[in-house]
Design a protein around this motif. Structure first.
Motif, PDB file in Angstrom:
ATOM      1  N   PRO A 236      22.194 -58.921 -29.995  1.00  0.00           N
ATOM      2  CA  PRO A 236      20.752 -58.718 -30.182  1.00  0.00           C
ATOM      3  C   PRO A 236      20.100 -58.071 -28.970  1.00  0.00           C
ATOM      4  O   PRO A 236      20.441 -58.384 -27.821  1.00  0.00           O
ATOM      5  CB  PRO A 236      20.229 -60.144 -30.394  1.00  0.00           C
ATOM      6  CG  PRO A 236      21.410 -60.903 -30.901  1.00  0.00           C
ATOM      7  CD  PRO A 236      22.581 -60.321 -30.181  1.00  0.00           C
ATOM      8  N   ARG A 237      19.168 -57.187 -29.246  1.00  0.00           N
ATOM      9  CA  ARG A 237      18.414 -56.508 -28.173  1.00  0.00           C
ATOM     10  C   ARG A 237      17.283 -57.394 -27.660  1.00  0.00           C
ATOM     11  O   ARG A 237      16.805 -57.225 -26.550  1.00  0.00           O
ATOM     12  CB  ARG A 237      17.845 -55.182 -28.722  1.00  0.00           C
ATOM     13  CG  ARG A 237      17.014 -54.386 -27.733  1.00  0.00           C
ATOM     14  CD  ARG A 237      17.867 -53.757 -26.651  1.00  0.00           C
ATOM     15  NE  ARG A 237      17.090 -52.913 -25.779  1.00  0.00           N
ATOM     16  CZ  ARG A 237      16.403 -53.322 -24.710  1.00  0.00           C
ATOM     17  NH1 ARG A 237      16.399 -54.600 -24.389  1.00  0.00           N
ATOM     18  NH2 ARG A 237      15.730 -52.466 -23.958  1.00  0.00           N
ATOM     19  N   TYR A 239      14.658 -58.294 -30.059  1.00  0.00           N
ATOM     20  CA  TYR A 239      13.554 -58.184 -31.010  1.00  0.00           C
ATOM     21  C   TYR A 239      13.384 -59.502 -31.783  1.00  0.00           C
ATOM     22  O   TYR A 239      14.341 -60.217 -32.029  1.00  0.00           O
ATOM     23  CB  TYR A 239      13.822 -57.057 -32.021  1.00  0.00           C
ATOM     24  CG  TYR A 239      13.987 -55.700 -31.399  1.00  0.00           C
ATOM     25  CD1 TYR A 239      12.914 -55.031 -30.823  1.00  0.00           C
ATOM     26  CD2 TYR A 239      15.241 -55.080 -31.405  1.00  0.00           C
ATOM     27  CE1 TYR A 239      13.071 -53.787 -30.255  1.00  0.00           C
ATOM     28  CE2 TYR A 239      15.408 -53.815 -30.829  1.00  0.00           C
ATOM     29  CZ  TYR A 239      14.322 -53.179 -30.255  1.00  0.00           C
ATOM     30  OH  TYR A 239      14.503 -51.944 -29.705  1.00  0.00           O
ATOM     31  N   THR A 240      12.161 -59.795 -32.185  1.00  0.00           N
ATOM     32  CA  THR A 240      11.881 -60.954 -33.005  1.00  0.00           C
ATOM     33  C   THR A 240      12.074 -60.560 -34.474  1.00  0.00           C
ATOM     34  O   THR A 240      11.345 -59.707 -34.997  1.00  0.00           O
ATOM     35  CB  THR A 240      10.443 -61.471 -32.797  1.00  0.00           C
ATOM     36  OG1 THR A 240      10.274 -61.790 -31.417  1.00  0.00           O
ATOM     37  CG2 THR A 240      10.191 -62.696 -33.636  1.00  0.00           C
ATOM     38  N   VAL A 241      13.079 -61.154 -35.113  1.00  0.00           N
ATOM     39  CA  VAL A 241      13.352 -60.802 -36.517  1.00  0.00           C
ATOM     40  C   VAL A 241      13.396 -62.046 -37.387  1.00  0.00           C
ATOM     41  O   VAL A 241      13.540 -63.158 -36.903  1.00  0.00           O
ATOM     42  CB  VAL A 241      14.719 -60.056 -36.639  1.00  0.00           C
ATOM     43  CG1 VAL A 241      14.638 -58.719 -35.930  1.00  0.00           C
ATOM     44  CG2 VAL A 241      15.865 -60.886 -36.084  1.00  0.00           C
TER      45      VAL A 241
END
Length: 241
Positions: A236-237, A239-241
């Motif tokens: 994961p980079r 980001y909020t997903v």
């Protein structure tokens, strides 16, 4: 004029248009014979200078001497010419010449990027390249880099991971990284990226099979956030997903 060309990991599909145009523009092609064989369709009846492994200095010196006669020379490397390739050596040599020689470095798809695409998205966050070859770098320096990179939780891409002469280096590297990497950390193994015998394996740090690995293999070790889904590695980079 010297083009220093990264031809990618092997297949035509992973060669850039710029690298193909540079090879076609050159009058003389210089390279390791294995890599020359990968680009025969682009060099046709051009003059070719080739030799074996560990003769990089001789190749590059000859390329410089040919360029001094006014010919356009292409020095080819697998992957990217600036990542464990010939770009640095060519520029070192030309910097010592009294005659001005134009050098153009042509980027290519390096093994880590090719392998990462096959594995999914393992290098989406901070990562590093470490070569396990101690031919040009002392092993104690390699150990230090492994230790610090693992401690900093980088995704780690290992080049030159294992050969007949250095069969234990990969196991030693995992022992060092194991002080900081969890046993469940995903590990990706890709052999012969972009070539006919390409193979992919995804495992965890504690189930790593060193025997699968040779000199044409890229090993990518994830960080604390990396996970496996559908036989793919994903880092994961943030980001909020």
């Amino acid at each position: 004029m010297i083009y220093v060309i990264g031809i990618g990991p092997g297949s035509k599909e992973l060669m850039t248009i710029q690298s193909i145009k540079a090879m076609e523009d050159a009058e003389v092609i210089v390279g390791y014979k294995t890599y020359i064989n990968l680009v025969t369709e682009f060099i046709k009846d051009k003059e070719v200078v080739q030799n074996g492994m560990r003769q990089e200095i001789d190749r590059c010196k000859e390329a410089v001497e040919i360029a001094k006669t006014g010919k356009k020379v292409a020095v080819i490397s697998s992957g990217d010419a600036g990542i464990y390739g010939m770009a640095g050596l060519i520029l070192e040599l030309t910097s010592k010449e009294e005659q001005n020689i134009e050098v153009k470095v042509i980027p290519g798809v390096t093994a880590s990027i090719g392998a990462a695409a096959i594995l999914g998205a393992p290098i989406m966050h901070d990562f590093c390249h470490i070569s396990l070859s101690d031919l040009l770098t002392p092993w104690d320096v390699i150990e230090k880099r492994l230790r610090l990179a693992a401690d900093a939780d980088f995704v780690i891409c290992l080049y030159n991971p294992r050969s007949k002469g250095r069969s234990e280096h990969l196991a030693k590297a995992f022992e060092i990284m194991g002080q900081f990497k969890d046993k469940s950390t995903p590990v990706g193994i890709v052999k012969d990226v972009g070539r006919e015998k390409e193979e992919k394996f995804v495992c965890t740090f504690d189930t790593m099979d060193f025997e699968r690995v040779d000199m044409t293999t890229m090993v990518i070790i994830g960080n604390k956030s990396t996970f496996i889904h559908d036989d793919l590695m994903i880092t994961p980079r943030g980001y909020t997903v």
